[in-house]
Design a protein around this motif. Sequence first.
Motif, PDB file in Angstrom:
ATOM      1  N   ILE A  55       1.090  -1.077   0.125  1.00  0.00           N
ATOM      2  CA  ILE A  55       0.232   0.091  -0.307  1.00  0.00           C
ATOM      3  C   ILE A  55       0.693   1.613   0.064  1.00  0.00           C
ATOM      4  O   ILE A  55       1.739   1.396   1.127  1.00  0.00           O
ATOM      5  N   CYS A  56       0.386   1.473  -0.590  1.00  0.00           N
ATOM      6  CA  CYS A  56       1.419   3.180  -0.974  1.00  0.00           C
ATOM      7  C   CYS A  56       0.609   4.324  -1.545  1.00  0.00           C
ATOM      8  O   CYS A  56       0.087   4.634  -2.608  1.00  0.00           O
ATOM      9  N   TRP A  57       1.087   5.647  -0.702  1.00  0.00           N
ATOM     10  CA  TRP A  57      -0.008   6.826  -0.680  1.00  0.00           C
ATOM     11  C   TRP A  57       1.162   8.054  -1.399  1.00  0.00           C
ATOM     12  O   TRP A  57       2.432   7.887  -1.055  1.00  0.00           O
ATOM     13  N   ASN A  58       0.194   8.637  -1.980  1.00  0.00           N
ATOM     14  CA  ASN A  58       1.016  10.193  -2.318  1.00  0.00           C
ATOM     15  C   ASN A  58       1.182  10.762  -1.724  1.00  0.00           C
ATOM     16  O   ASN A  58       0.705  10.719  -0.257  1.00  0.00           O
ATOM     17  N   SER A  59       1.712  11.978  -1.252  1.00  0.00           N
ATOM     18  CA  SER A  59       2.490  12.669  -0.588  1.00  0.00           C
ATOM     19  C   SER A  59       1.104  14.119   0.537  1.00  0.00           C
ATOM     20  O   SER A  59       0.492  13.829   1.573  1.00  0.00           O
ATOM     21  N   ASP A  60      -0.119  14.231  -0.185  1.00  0.00           N
ATOM     22  CA  ASP A  60      -0.699  14.067   0.285  1.00  0.00           C
ATOM     23  C   ASP A  60      -2.615  13.679   0.835  1.00  0.00           C
ATOM     24  O   ASP A  60      -3.084  13.592   0.921  1.00  0.00           O
TER      25      ASP A  60
END
Length: 234
Positions: A55-60
Amino acid sequence: MEREYRISQEVKGLGMSGLTQIGTLDVYKGDKLVASIDNYWLMHGLGSQLDEKYICWNSDGTKVGFVAFKYPKGTFPDTEDYLDEIDSQMMMCILDIPKFEILEECVNELPVALKWDDEESVLIYMLNATKKEMPYSTPMEKSGDEYPYELSKKLKENIQEEFAIAKRNINTATDADKELINNPQCLEYYLFEYDPRYVRESAIHYCVRRRNEYLRSQGLPVPYSEDILNEERR
């Protein structure tokens, strides 16, 4: 800064107990449930917890990339141990939460690393030594559509491609490939031991069947049923 959104999926009793309880993929804004998705099984680790490396989120915190097995619409929540009888497909997905859009790309093996390039709004994922960039702007199939009629044909193509890669890895095996040969989740593991003198099945059917048996024994979903390869039998 704490993310505004989070995703979760409840899994209980997954394994050899004979009973599973798998919930929907839920999206929360704080403590408020804002969306449920009923056709993805996220990669889980020990204790039925979501495996954060997939699972990988973008910065915002408005877009999240995740690895999941895609099932037909309406599969979850599930309370019966029959998931291995349903065709599924391993997907690399990007969920844009404010727009509630999901973009998908089929993958034949678990990525070893995920990373966001926020400047380009691109999710980068690694399949072993191969870097793959997945731009959010690339048009792909959105989730929520009916299960495609041509899925079995596409799955066969994916199996053939994965098996061709496994054969190449076996034929050119180096020390770096030993991890694949020793991993029962990889076709290479079974291809290495395949001997046509003693096995009546074709190599591809043998490898897929044996891997599916292993995944089921561990309570894991199979990428595709070996029944898809019936015409591959001798």
